[in-house]
Write a protein that holds these residues in place. Structure first.
Motif, PDB file in Angstrom:
ATOM      1  N   TYR A  17       7.741   6.895 -10.273  1.00 54.19           N
ATOM      2  CA  TYR A  17       8.103   6.144  -9.065  1.00 54.19           C
ATOM      3  C   TYR A  17       9.349   5.298  -9.296  1.00 54.19           C
ATOM      4  N   LEU A  18       9.456   4.728 -10.478  1.00 59.38           N
ATOM      5  CA  LEU A  18      10.669   3.991 -10.808  1.00 59.38           C
ATOM      6  C   LEU A  18      11.875   4.921 -10.772  1.00 59.38           C
ATOM      7  N   ALA A  19      11.716   6.127 -11.310  1.00 54.58           N
ATOM      8  CA  ALA A  19      12.806   7.110 -11.271  1.00 54.58           C
ATOM      9  C   ALA A  19      13.215   7.418  -9.830  1.00 54.58           C
ATOM     10  N   ASP A 258       5.148  -1.258  -5.440  1.00 53.34           N
ATOM     11  CA  ASP A 258       5.540  -2.645  -5.705  1.00 53.34           C
ATOM     12  C   ASP A 258       5.909  -2.847  -7.167  1.00 53.34           C
ATOM     13  N   VAL A 259       5.197  -2.178  -8.064  1.00 56.52           N
ATOM     14  CA  VAL A 259       5.496  -2.306  -9.494  1.00 56.52           C
ATOM     15  C   VAL A 259       6.888  -1.759  -9.801  1.00 56.52           C
ATOM     16  N   ALA A 260       7.203  -0.593  -9.270  1.00 55.17           N
ATOM     17  CA  ALA A 260       8.532  -0.015  -9.492  1.00 55.17           C
ATOM     18  C   ALA A 260       9.618  -0.917  -8.916  1.00 55.17           C
ATOM     19  N   GLN A 334       4.587  -5.671  -1.103  1.00 58.35           N
ATOM     20  CA  GLN A 334       4.772  -5.158   0.252  1.00 58.35           C
ATOM     21  C   GLN A 334       3.667  -4.214   0.705  1.00 58.35           C
ATOM     22  N   VAL A 335       2.895  -3.666  -0.217  1.00 57.95           N
ATOM     23  CA  VAL A 335       1.879  -2.665   0.125  1.00 57.95           C
ATOM     24  C   VAL A 335       0.506  -3.321   0.120  1.00 57.95           C
ATOM     25  N   THR A 336      -0.153  -3.345   1.272  1.00 59.96           N
ATOM     26  CA  THR A 336      -1.507  -3.889   1.341  1.00 59.96           C
ATOM     27  C   THR A 336      -2.481  -2.917   0.695  1.00 59.96           C
ATOM     28  N   LEU A 337      -3.642  -3.432   0.329  1.00 60.23           N
ATOM     29  CA  LEU A 337      -4.661  -2.561  -0.258  1.00 60.23           C
ATOM     30  C   LEU A 337      -5.071  -1.474   0.732  1.00 60.23           C
ATOM     31  N   GLU A 338      -5.170  -1.823   2.001  1.00 58.94           N
ATOM     32  CA  GLU A 338      -5.554  -0.837   3.011  1.00 58.94           C
ATOM     33  C   GLU A 338      -4.544   0.300   3.072  1.00 58.94           C
TER      34      GLU A 338
END
Length: 371
Positions: A17-19, A258-260, A334-338
């Protein structure tokens, strides 16, 4: 300005995903990855999700020749290569230490000879051990390890010296590490080695302490991957998820997107050099709740099986305070769990999910690592 960036372990879940995000920014991306069978399956082929524009150098981060080849002509490095898994690390001690500690040392020796403009290293929330707590009087205190006798009596929660219950609160980066597993020790070693050598040789370095990362592309057949993926694999195989203790332990689950994004921000932020940052959602969920929500999202609402057992190296509560990452990096989850669960469920029909959780559990039990 376009750069050439290396991601060690970049054919894996987070690295891919980072890529993708780096390519979208116009950078050139090279990946060094050994395509481990535990992650990529027995054929060890280039994963379909790794886009063609990513240059793949197949090799081991412990191999100086492979590392030198991968570093040729790069401007910066994201060091994500690692063996991952708390339970497995407690009996594959040499393997985890070799990959995580020695692999990082080999990379850093190469960077001493070929310095880059930035280094971002993946660390882990596991280094905290127990998270932070608050006493009945409102005092913030670090959680202490629970003893075996307490755990054998199924007294899961933490209490102060007078026996009053402690309330879990978000854990910030200034909490002192408490390394309760080989994996945690190796991640702390990766983090400190990179920051130390970065400072000594003028390579701006940032460590990112990931919490529980989830999303499509996780290795569902790896019983030592993230708990959310393990639960999904169980549901897909018609089995209830296995939940340790009473299922009320609290964790922070953060989307891989979000991590990326946080990793990109760390590279681009000069003030991030020499610092460590939590990367989480800033929310806390019980493991039982996560199991129930995964089942509901998949459409297989099997009740989780609460085992009442404890794994050596597990902690009770730990979830992220992401204030510092917001202040310095401008990081906002930015990404909710839902939404994250909906994306995961949409991907699952295309994923391979061989359930190996029972075998992994038997291995831990055989070695006395579950109570």
């Amino acid at each position: 300005m376009s750069k050439t960036l290396l991601i060690t372990g970049g054919a894996g879940f987070i690295g891919s995903y980072l890529a993708d995000q780096l390519l979208e920014e116009g950078h050139r991306v090279r990946v060094l990855d050994n395509l481990s069978p535990q992650v990529h399956g027995g054929d060890c082929m280039r994963p379909d999700y790794l886009v063609d524009d990513v240059e793949l150098v197949r090799g081991d981060v412990r191999d100086p020749d492979a590392v030198q080849k991968a570093l040729d002509g790069v401007d910066g490095v994201y060091h994500l290569a690692a063996a991952v898994g708390v339970g497995q690390s407690m009996y594959q001690v040499a393997e985890y230490t070799s990959i995580n500690n020695m692999g990082t040392a080999v990379l850093l020796e190469a960077l001493i000879e070929k310095p880059v403009e930035r280094l971002v290293v993946a660390s882990s929330m596991s280094i905290y051990g127990e998270g932070m707590y608050r006493t009945a009087l409102g005092q913030a205190v670090p959680g202490q390890r629970r003893g075996r006798e307490q755990l054998k009596q199924a007294r899961w929660e933490l209490h102060d010296a007078e026996g009053a219950a402690l309330e879990p609160v978000p854990t910030a980066e200034d909490k002192q590490p408490d390394l309760s597993s080989v994996y945690a020790l190796s991640k702390y070693d990766q983090e400190r080695l990179c920051l130390m050598i970065g400072e000594a040789y003028g390579i701006p370095t940032t460590a990112m302490r990931f919490f529980n990362v989830y999303g499509p592309r996780q290795a569902l057949s790896n019983p030592y991957t993230g708990v959310l993926a393990i639960f999904a694999s169980r549901f897909l195989n018609g089995k209830p998820p296995l939940v340790f203790e009473d299922g009320l332990q609290r964790r922070d689950f953060v989307s891989v997107h979000d991590v990326a994004r946080a990793c990109r921000l760390a590279y681009a932020t000069p003030d991030a050099a020499g610092r460590v940052f939590n990367v989480g959602s800033g929310n806390a969920y019980t493991v039982r709740e996560i199991a129930e929500r995964v089942g509901a999202a998949i459409g297989k609402p099997l009740a989780p099986e609460i085992t009442g057992k404890y794994r050596v190296g597990d902690i009770r509560h730990c979830f992220a305070d992401v204030t510092l990452a917001g202040q310095v990096l401008g990081y906002r989850p930015q990404v909710t769990l839902e939404d994250g669960l909906a994306e995961l469920v949409e991907w699952l029909p295309r994923a391979s999910a061989v359930d190996r959780v029972d075998q992994a559990g038997q291995e831990l039990a055989r070695r006395g690592l579950t109570l």
